[in-house]
Design a protein around this motif. Sequence first.
Motif, PDB file in Angstrom:
ATOM      1  N   LEU A  76      -4.954   0.282  -2.926  1.00 35.95           N
ATOM      2  CA  LEU A  76      -5.673   1.393  -2.385  1.00 35.95           C
ATOM      3  C   LEU A  76      -5.187   2.656  -2.501  1.00 35.95           C
ATOM      4  CD1 LEU A  76      -7.829   2.203  -0.338  1.00 35.95           C
ATOM      5  CD2 LEU A  76      -6.417   1.921   1.431  1.00 35.95           C
ATOM      6  N   ALA A  77      -5.736   3.579  -3.167  1.00 37.92           N
ATOM      7  CA  ALA A  77      -4.939   5.018  -3.411  1.00 37.92           C
ATOM      8  C   ALA A  77      -5.202   5.603  -1.925  1.00 37.92           C
ATOM      9  CB  ALA A  77      -6.083   5.621  -4.420  1.00 37.92           C
ATOM     10  N   ARG A  78      -3.793   6.149  -1.995  1.00 37.86           N
ATOM     11  CA  ARG A  78      -3.909   7.023  -0.260  1.00 37.86           C
ATOM     12  C   ARG A  78      -4.297   8.281  -0.523  1.00 37.86           C
ATOM     13  NH1 ARG A  78       1.363   5.035  -1.398  1.00 37.86           N
ATOM     14  NH2 ARG A  78       2.129   7.038  -1.365  1.00 37.86           N
ATOM     15  N   GLU A  79      -4.275   9.049  -1.573  1.00 38.01           N
ATOM     16  CA  GLU A  79      -4.846  10.395  -1.938  1.00 38.01           C
ATOM     17  C   GLU A  79      -4.249  11.390  -0.737  1.00 38.01           C
ATOM     18  OE1 GLU A  79      -8.965  10.009  -1.709  1.00 38.01           O
ATOM     19  OE2 GLU A  79      -9.157   8.663  -3.487  1.00 38.01           O
ATOM     20  N   ASP A  80      -2.861  11.235  -0.788  1.00 41.14           N
ATOM     21  CA  ASP A  80      -2.205  12.155  -0.026  1.00 41.14           C
ATOM     22  C   ASP A  80      -1.117  13.072  -0.593  1.00 41.14           C
ATOM     23  OD1 ASP A  80      -0.141  10.379  -0.447  1.00 41.14           O
ATOM     24  OD2 ASP A  80       0.356   9.658   1.555  1.00 41.14           O
ATOM     25  N   GLY A  81      -1.355  13.037  -1.891  1.00 33.69           N
ATOM     26  CA  GLY A  81      -0.400  13.676  -2.617  1.00 33.69           C
ATOM     27  C   GLY A  81       1.034  13.269  -2.994  1.00 33.69           C
ATOM     28  N   ASP A  82       1.167  12.280  -2.432  1.00 31.42           N
ATOM     29  CA  ASP A  82       2.684  11.598  -2.423  1.00 31.42           C
ATOM     30  C   ASP A  82       2.766  10.508  -3.443  1.00 31.42           C
ATOM     31  OD1 ASP A  82       5.240  10.450  -2.116  1.00 31.42           O
ATOM     32  OD2 ASP A  82       4.758   9.467  -0.331  1.00 31.42           O
ATOM     33  N   PRO A  83       3.547  10.745  -4.574  1.00 33.40           N
ATOM     34  CA  PRO A  83       3.319   9.822  -5.684  1.00 33.40           C
ATOM     35  C   PRO A  83       4.092   8.391  -5.656  1.00 33.40           C
ATOM     36  CG  PRO A  83       4.876  11.281  -6.310  1.00 33.40           C
ATOM     37  CD  PRO A  83       4.323  11.741  -5.021  1.00 33.40           C
ATOM     38  N   ALA A  84       4.637   8.167  -4.245  1.00 32.13           N
ATOM     39  CA  ALA A  84       5.294   6.896  -4.090  1.00 32.13           C
ATOM     40  C   ALA A  84       4.359   5.775  -4.162  1.00 32.13           C
ATOM     41  CB  ALA A  84       5.942   7.066  -2.734  1.00 32.13           C
ATOM     42  N   MET A  85       4.803   4.691  -4.655  1.00 30.50           N
ATOM     43  CA  MET A  85       4.197   3.315  -4.597  1.00 30.50           C
ATOM     44  C   MET A  85       4.706   2.585  -3.374  1.00 30.50           C
ATOM     45  SD  MET A  85       3.884   2.213  -8.442  1.00 30.50           S
ATOM     46  CE  MET A  85       5.347   2.855  -8.926  1.00 30.50           C
ATOM     47  N   ARG A  86       3.731   2.164  -2.642  1.00 35.16           N
ATOM     48  CA  ARG A  86       4.257   1.388  -1.301  1.00 35.16           C
ATOM     49  C   ARG A  86       3.762  -0.285  -1.776  1.00 35.16           C
ATOM     50  NH1 ARG A  86       2.790   4.963   3.916  1.00 35.16           N
ATOM     51  NH2 ARG A  86       0.481   4.130   3.185  1.00 35.16           N
ATOM     52  N   ILE A  87       4.435  -0.903  -0.935  1.00 36.50           N
ATOM     53  CA  ILE A  87       4.182  -2.664  -1.116  1.00 36.50           C
ATOM     54  C   ILE A  87       4.233  -3.365   0.191  1.00 36.50           C
ATOM     55  CG2 ILE A  87       6.559  -3.154  -1.584  1.00 36.50           C
ATOM     56  CD1 ILE A  87       3.974  -4.828  -3.334  1.00 36.50           C
ATOM     57  N   GLY A  88       3.038  -4.144   0.340  1.00 32.66           N
ATOM     58  CA  GLY A  88       2.944  -4.922   1.416  1.00 32.66           C
ATOM     59  C   GLY A  88       2.852  -6.353   1.101  1.00 32.66           C
ATOM     60  N   ILE A  89       3.408  -7.290   1.882  1.00 33.54           N
ATOM     61  CA  ILE A  89       3.218  -8.701   1.440  1.00 33.54           C
ATOM     62  C   ILE A  89       2.906  -9.519   2.667  1.00 33.54           C
ATOM     63  CG2 ILE A  89       4.755 -10.524   0.855  1.00 33.54           C
ATOM     64  CD1 ILE A  89       6.566  -8.473  -0.609  1.00 33.54           C
ATOM     65  N   THR A  90       2.157 -10.231   2.408  1.00 37.81           N
ATOM     66  CA  THR A  90       1.728 -11.295   3.719  1.00 37.81           C
ATOM     67  C   THR A  90       1.313 -12.618   3.114  1.00 37.81           C
ATOM     68  OG1 THR A  90       0.176 -11.446   5.515  1.00 37.81           O
ATOM     69  CG2 THR A  90      -1.149 -10.580   3.496  1.00 37.81           C
ATOM     70  N   VAL A  91       1.863 -13.596   3.828  1.00 34.69           N
ATOM     71  CA  VAL A  91       1.651 -14.918   3.493  1.00 34.69           C
ATOM     72  C   VAL A  91       1.550 -15.836   4.961  1.00 34.69           C
ATOM     73  CG1 VAL A  91       2.904 -16.929   2.797  1.00 34.69           C
ATOM     74  CG2 VAL A  91       3.405 -15.060   1.680  1.00 34.69           C
ATOM     75  N   SER A  92       0.226 -16.220   4.892  1.00 29.40           N
ATOM     76  CA  SER A  92      -0.404 -16.810   6.346  1.00 29.40           C
ATOM     77  C   SER A  92       0.063 -18.273   6.388  1.00 29.40           C
ATOM     78  CB  SER A  92      -1.828 -16.538   6.565  1.00 29.40           C
ATOM     79  OG  SER A  92      -2.504 -17.465   5.592  1.00 29.40           O
ATOM     80  N   LYS A  93      -0.237 -18.500   7.814  1.00 29.22           N
ATOM     81  CA  LYS A  93       0.021 -20.143   7.892  1.00 29.22           C
ATOM     82  C   LYS A  93      -0.897 -21.157   7.285  1.00 29.22           C
ATOM     83  CE  LYS A  93       2.500 -19.860  12.549  1.00 29.22           C
ATOM     84  NZ  LYS A  93       2.390 -20.238  13.807  1.00 29.22           N
ATOM     85  N   LYS A  94      -1.852 -20.581   6.781  1.00 26.42           N
ATOM     86  CA  LYS A  94      -2.954 -21.416   5.919  1.00 26.42           C
ATOM     87  C   LYS A  94      -2.168 -21.705   4.573  1.00 26.42           C
ATOM     88  CE  LYS A  94      -7.270 -19.399   7.227  1.00 26.42           C
ATOM     89  NZ  LYS A  94      -8.500 -18.699   6.761  1.00 26.42           N
ATOM     90  N   VAL A  95      -1.100 -20.969   4.144  1.00 25.22           N
ATOM     91  CA  VAL A  95      -0.713 -21.444   2.804  1.00 25.22           C
ATOM     92  C   VAL A  95       0.344 -22.534   3.139  1.00 25.22           C
ATOM     93  CG1 VAL A  95       1.190 -20.655   1.212  1.00 25.22           C
ATOM     94  CG2 VAL A  95      -0.706 -19.066   2.125  1.00 25.22           C
ATOM     95  N   ASP A  96       1.205 -22.581   4.210  1.00 25.23           N
ATOM     96  CA  ASP A  96       1.980 -23.507   4.706  1.00 25.23           C
ATOM     97  C   ASP A  96       2.292 -23.170   6.034  1.00 25.23           C
ATOM     98  OD1 ASP A  96       4.522 -25.287   5.005  1.00 25.23           O
ATOM     99  OD2 ASP A  96       4.375 -25.515   2.714  1.00 25.23           O
ATOM    100  N   VAL A  97       2.544 -24.318   6.787  1.00 23.74           N
ATOM    101  CA  VAL A  97       2.861 -24.174   8.191  1.00 23.74           C
ATOM    102  C   VAL A  97       4.342 -23.796   8.316  1.00 23.74           C
ATOM    103  CG1 VAL A  97       3.121 -25.429  10.237  1.00 23.74           C
ATOM    104  CG2 VAL A  97       1.135 -25.876   8.920  1.00 23.74           C
TER     105      VAL A  97
END
Length: 89
Positions: A9-30
């Motif tokens: 998702l492009a933030r369009e706030d003028g900041d060129p920094a790339m941010r990362i989010g990571i999620t792994v739910s319990k559906k993947v493995d308990v």
Amino acid sequence: MPGFLLLVLAREDGDPAMRIGITVSKKVDVRAVVRNRMKRRFRELARAILPEHGIAGADHVLIGRASGIERDWAHLQADLVKALGRVAR
């Protein structure tokens, strides 16, 4: 099938920094041990690939899938580069 789903998702706030989010739910493995291992692998994957292929000024979110638990490192890298190439178009 790739070991993750990539959302960008492009933030369009003028900041060129790339941010990362990571999620792994319990559906993947308990078991939390497995989910945390996947998150560590995804963090390292992002460190290796995003500086070259990521989109500046965007949020990148990796959502873990069950097929990514034991996926080969080279395949994960290729999958992320391919996904970022699709997003960049």
